[in-house]
Design an enzyme around this catalytic site. Sequence first.
Site, PDB file in Angstrom:
ATOM      1  N   ASP A  30       1.295  -3.864   5.155  1.00  0.00           N
ATOM      2  CA  ASP A  30       0.103  -3.348   4.468  1.00  0.00           C
ATOM      3  C   ASP A  30       0.455  -2.943   3.037  1.00  0.00           C
ATOM      4  O   ASP A  30       1.356  -2.136   2.821  1.00  0.00           O
ATOM      5  CB  ASP A  30      -0.480  -2.161   5.243  1.00  0.00           C
ATOM      6  CG  ASP A  30      -1.936  -1.934   4.918  1.00  0.00           C
ATOM      7  OD1 ASP A  30      -2.260  -1.754   3.722  1.00  0.00           O
ATOM      8  OD2 ASP A  30      -2.764  -1.964   5.833  1.00  0.00           O
ATOM      9  N   SER A  81      -7.736  -2.761   3.242  1.00  0.00           N
ATOM     10  CA  SER A  81      -7.200  -3.263   4.514  1.00  0.00           C
ATOM     11  C   SER A  81      -8.290  -3.844   5.400  1.00  0.00           C
ATOM     12  O   SER A  81      -8.015  -4.730   6.207  1.00  0.00           O
ATOM     13  CB  SER A  81      -6.492  -2.140   5.256  1.00  0.00           C
ATOM     14  OG  SER A  81      -5.336  -1.771   4.562  1.00  0.00           O
ATOM     15  N   ASP A 133      -7.216   1.861  13.080  1.00  0.00           N
ATOM     16  CA  ASP A 133      -7.307   1.790  11.613  1.00  0.00           C
ATOM     17  C   ASP A 133      -7.748   0.378  11.194  1.00  0.00           C
ATOM     18  O   ASP A 133      -7.773  -0.548  12.002  1.00  0.00           O
ATOM     19  CB  ASP A 133      -5.953   2.167  10.994  1.00  0.00           C
ATOM     20  CG  ASP A 133      -6.083   2.627   9.542  1.00  0.00           C
ATOM     21  OD1 ASP A 133      -7.203   2.656   9.001  1.00  0.00           O
ATOM     22  OD2 ASP A 133      -5.036   2.947   8.938  1.00  0.00           O
ATOM     23  N   THR A 135      -6.738  -2.399   9.511  1.00  0.00           N
ATOM     24  CA  THR A 135      -6.076  -3.687   9.723  1.00  0.00           C
ATOM     25  C   THR A 135      -6.089  -4.092  11.198  1.00  0.00           C
ATOM     26  O   THR A 135      -6.588  -5.174  11.529  1.00  0.00           O
ATOM     27  CB  THR A 135      -4.629  -3.667   9.179  1.00  0.00           C
ATOM     28  OG1 THR A 135      -4.656  -3.213   7.830  1.00  0.00           O
ATOM     29  CG2 THR A 135      -3.987  -5.028   9.260  1.00  0.00           C
ATOM     30  N   ARG A 146     -14.994   1.126   8.146  1.00  0.00           N
ATOM     31  CA  ARG A 146     -13.679   1.293   8.757  1.00  0.00           C
ATOM     32  C   ARG A 146     -13.415   2.704   9.264  1.00  0.00           C
ATOM     33  O   ARG A 146     -12.530   2.916  10.078  1.00  0.00           O
ATOM     34  CB  ARG A 146     -12.601   0.893   7.748  1.00  0.00           C
ATOM     35  CG  ARG A 146     -12.645   1.712   6.469  1.00  0.00           C
ATOM     36  CD  ARG A 146     -11.594   1.301   5.470  1.00  0.00           C
ATOM     37  NE  ARG A 146     -10.266   1.669   5.926  1.00  0.00           N
ATOM     38  CZ  ARG A 146      -9.154   1.457   5.247  1.00  0.00           C
ATOM     39  NH1 ARG A 146      -9.221   0.856   4.066  1.00  0.00           N
ATOM     40  NH2 ARG A 146      -7.993   1.818   5.708  1.00  0.00           N
ATOM     41  N   ASP A 314       1.686   0.814   2.594  1.00  0.00           N
ATOM     42  CA  ASP A 314       0.492   1.154   1.801  1.00  0.00           C
ATOM     43  C   ASP A 314       0.306   2.666   1.676  1.00  0.00           C
ATOM     44  O   ASP A 314       0.125   3.187   0.581  1.00  0.00           O
ATOM     45  CB  ASP A 314      -0.729   0.529   2.488  1.00  0.00           C
ATOM     46  CG  ASP A 314      -2.042   1.120   2.023  1.00  0.00           C
ATOM     47  OD1 ASP A 314      -2.549   0.668   0.985  1.00  0.00           O
ATOM     48  OD2 ASP A 314      -2.555   2.036   2.697  1.00  0.00           O
ATOM     49  N   LYS A 315       0.359   3.362   2.772  1.00  0.00           N
ATOM     50  CA  LYS A 315       0.024   4.795   2.748  1.00  0.00           C
ATOM     51  C   LYS A 315       1.039   5.577   1.909  1.00  0.00           C
ATOM     52  O   LYS A 315       0.688   6.526   1.215  1.00  0.00           O
ATOM     53  CB  LYS A 315      -0.065   5.335   4.176  1.00  0.00           C
ATOM     54  CG  LYS A 315      -1.228   4.689   4.966  1.00  0.00           C
ATOM     55  CD  LYS A 315      -1.276   5.164   6.393  1.00  0.00           C
ATOM     56  CE  LYS A 315      -2.144   4.273   7.276  1.00  0.00           C
ATOM     57  NZ  LYS A 315      -3.538   4.152   6.834  1.00  0.00           N
ATOM     58  N   HIS A 318       0.363   4.893  -1.754  1.00  0.00           N
ATOM     59  CA  HIS A 318      -0.746   5.758  -2.205  1.00  0.00           C
ATOM     60  C   HIS A 318      -0.218   7.144  -2.586  1.00  0.00           C
ATOM     61  O   HIS A 318      -0.689   7.768  -3.525  1.00  0.00           O
ATOM     62  CB  HIS A 318      -1.770   5.947  -1.086  1.00  0.00           C
ATOM     63  CG  HIS A 318      -2.741   4.822  -0.931  1.00  0.00           C
ATOM     64  ND1 HIS A 318      -3.556   4.394  -1.946  1.00  0.00           N
ATOM     65  CD2 HIS A 318      -3.052   4.033   0.138  1.00  0.00           C
ATOM     66  CE1 HIS A 318      -4.326   3.392  -1.526  1.00  0.00           C
ATOM     67  NE2 HIS A 318      -4.028   3.155  -0.256  1.00  0.00           N
ATOM     68  N   ASP A 356      -2.224  -7.613   3.236  1.00  0.00           N
ATOM     69  CA  ASP A 356      -3.675  -7.546   3.046  1.00  0.00           C
ATOM     70  C   ASP A 356      -4.086  -7.360   1.583  1.00  0.00           C
ATOM     71  O   ASP A 356      -5.154  -7.787   1.176  1.00  0.00           O
ATOM     72  CB  ASP A 356      -4.284  -6.443   3.923  1.00  0.00           C
ATOM     73  CG  ASP A 356      -3.516  -5.129   3.826  1.00  0.00           C
ATOM     74  OD1 ASP A 356      -2.498  -5.074   3.115  1.00  0.00           O
ATOM     75  OD2 ASP A 356      -3.946  -4.151   4.468  1.00  0.00           O
ATOM     76  N   HIS A 357      -3.226  -6.732   0.787  1.00  0.00           N
ATOM     77  CA  HIS A 357      -3.554  -6.508  -0.637  1.00  0.00           C
ATOM     78  C   HIS A 357      -2.320  -5.982  -1.350  1.00  0.00           C
ATOM     79  O   HIS A 357      -1.350  -5.570  -0.712  1.00  0.00           O
ATOM     80  CB  HIS A 357      -4.715  -5.507  -0.790  1.00  0.00           C
ATOM     81  CG  HIS A 357      -4.446  -4.195  -0.112  1.00  0.00           C
ATOM     82  ND1 HIS A 357      -3.593  -3.249  -0.640  1.00  0.00           N
ATOM     83  CD2 HIS A 357      -4.871  -3.686   1.060  1.00  0.00           C
ATOM     84  CE1 HIS A 357      -3.528  -2.216   0.172  1.00  0.00           C
ATOM     85  NE2 HIS A 357      -4.279  -2.455   1.228  1.00  0.00           N
ATOM     86  N   HIS A 408      -4.861   0.611  -4.827  1.00  0.00           N
ATOM     87  CA  HIS A 408      -4.500  -0.788  -4.544  1.00  0.00           C
ATOM     88  C   HIS A 408      -4.570  -1.567  -5.855  1.00  0.00           C
ATOM     89  O   HIS A 408      -5.267  -1.154  -6.779  1.00  0.00           O
ATOM     90  CB  HIS A 408      -5.501  -1.425  -3.579  1.00  0.00           C
ATOM     91  CG  HIS A 408      -5.554  -0.768  -2.244  1.00  0.00           C
ATOM     92  ND1 HIS A 408      -6.511  -1.065  -1.308  1.00  0.00           N
ATOM     93  CD2 HIS A 408      -4.753   0.179  -1.677  1.00  0.00           C
ATOM     94  CE1 HIS A 408      -6.297  -0.336  -0.224  1.00  0.00           C
ATOM     95  NE2 HIS A 408      -5.252   0.433  -0.428  1.00  0.00           N
TER      96      HIS A 408
HETATM   97 ZN   LIG Z   1      -4.459   1.554   1.079  1.00  0.00          ZN
END
Ligand SMILES: [Zn+2]
Length: 445
Positions: A30, A81, A133, A135, A146, A314-315, A318, A356-357, A408
């Site tokens: 992610d 996601s 979550d 994804t 989501r 990802d998290k 962030h 995903d991104h 992102h």
């Molecule tokens: Zn994110």
Amino acid sequence: MLALGLGAGVPSAAGQTTPRARNVVLFIGDGVDDHQLTIARNYLLGADGEFVFEAFEHRAAAKVQTVLERDPRVPVYVGDSASGGTAIAAGVVTSRGRVATRAGTGEPVSTILEQAAAAGKRTGIVTTSSISDATPASFAAHVRRRWCQGPREMWPTPTDPRCPEDLKANGGLGSIAEQLAGSGIDVLLGGGYRYFDQPDEDGVSVLRRASDAGYRVVRDAAELVETSEVSGKLLGLFGDDTLPVEWVGEAGGRARPLQLTEWGQVIAPQPFGCVANPSFGTRPTLQAMTRAALTRLESAPDGFVLMVESASIDKQAHAGNPCGQIGETRALDEAVRTAVAFQETHPDTLILVSSDHGHSAQIVPWPSLFASRQDAQYPPGKVARLLTLEGGEMAVSYGTNTTYLEEHTGTQVPVYAQGPGAAAVRGLIRQSDLFGIVRRALALE
Ligand SMILES: [Zn+2]
């Protein structure tokens, strides 16, 4: 490389045989783009290193595509996601926040896991996030937003309309946790206990619904090992929400805004390394969950499709925590190694690794290339100096949001593939093409 193409074949128009995959293991890192990968690779393996999936024979770049909810003809250039997961899982470009539903209309779209199950294959989802979550949900649930992970999260908040239209009382499919409990997916491993430990619209807990549907529920690594020989459906919930990460910064090290002396000169931040997270607890690693899922799915008479997500790359990006994202990228690599070992004894298995991104962290020079100038500008956001395992020093900058979480980004993402059907992964593709690549490899079309 492995000898591939030992599975049954599908004759092509040219009379040659296209290898067919019996099993697919799809990994999603992610928030992984080339920059996030390079940060983790430099730290862990050195500037000349290589993750196991980077040695795969087939590689592509995937365009991340998203559209406006109010007018799906209009492109949006940064995904999330939910939109990325839906593109990969269902081959459909949708708006941010949507889980396997079309932008604008909300029409549910069929996912690769649903299609594989309909063709007699077994299915599984493994994640370090809540299993409900965005994804993982994109592979097995259909909901407008989501955030509607459990029955309680369906109701509007002052800032979010949530999903009242998706309540069962309104003819919908219910929350994501309810849909997962009724999904029939053979293996579900991750976090998110709190979304299952809730009453549904009829006052029955989602956990009870899952056990009535045949799921055995396990809560820690020891229980996961104990049930490895037990057949039947398995729901592993190893934490209340997102699972703890494997690594953290030494002495709380993370990216921080630069400090200045009273004369306005930059104070170089202290370099630090990464250490194991003391709060990791008793949850299984991503590799252990992947191994457990493969063990359970191995005996599937008609093969399986397994999605494995390393969610907290990802998290942690962030949060501006480079050690967190490096540790979770390491976890992804270890999980892929487990799948590669499985592939050596099951060469009719296609392994895909993608994302995903993109995300926010960048490697920047330290000191600045222009440090000799009086007016040299250093990174405007947060920065961390990391001491890599090979003895170098790497500065990582996060500069996309000064007051809240990092953003992102809109870059294309990499795809790596090995196994029957992998040759379709080449050049520049759309993220949504992965759905068709898996379908063709499994001969579902
Ligand atoms: Zn994110």
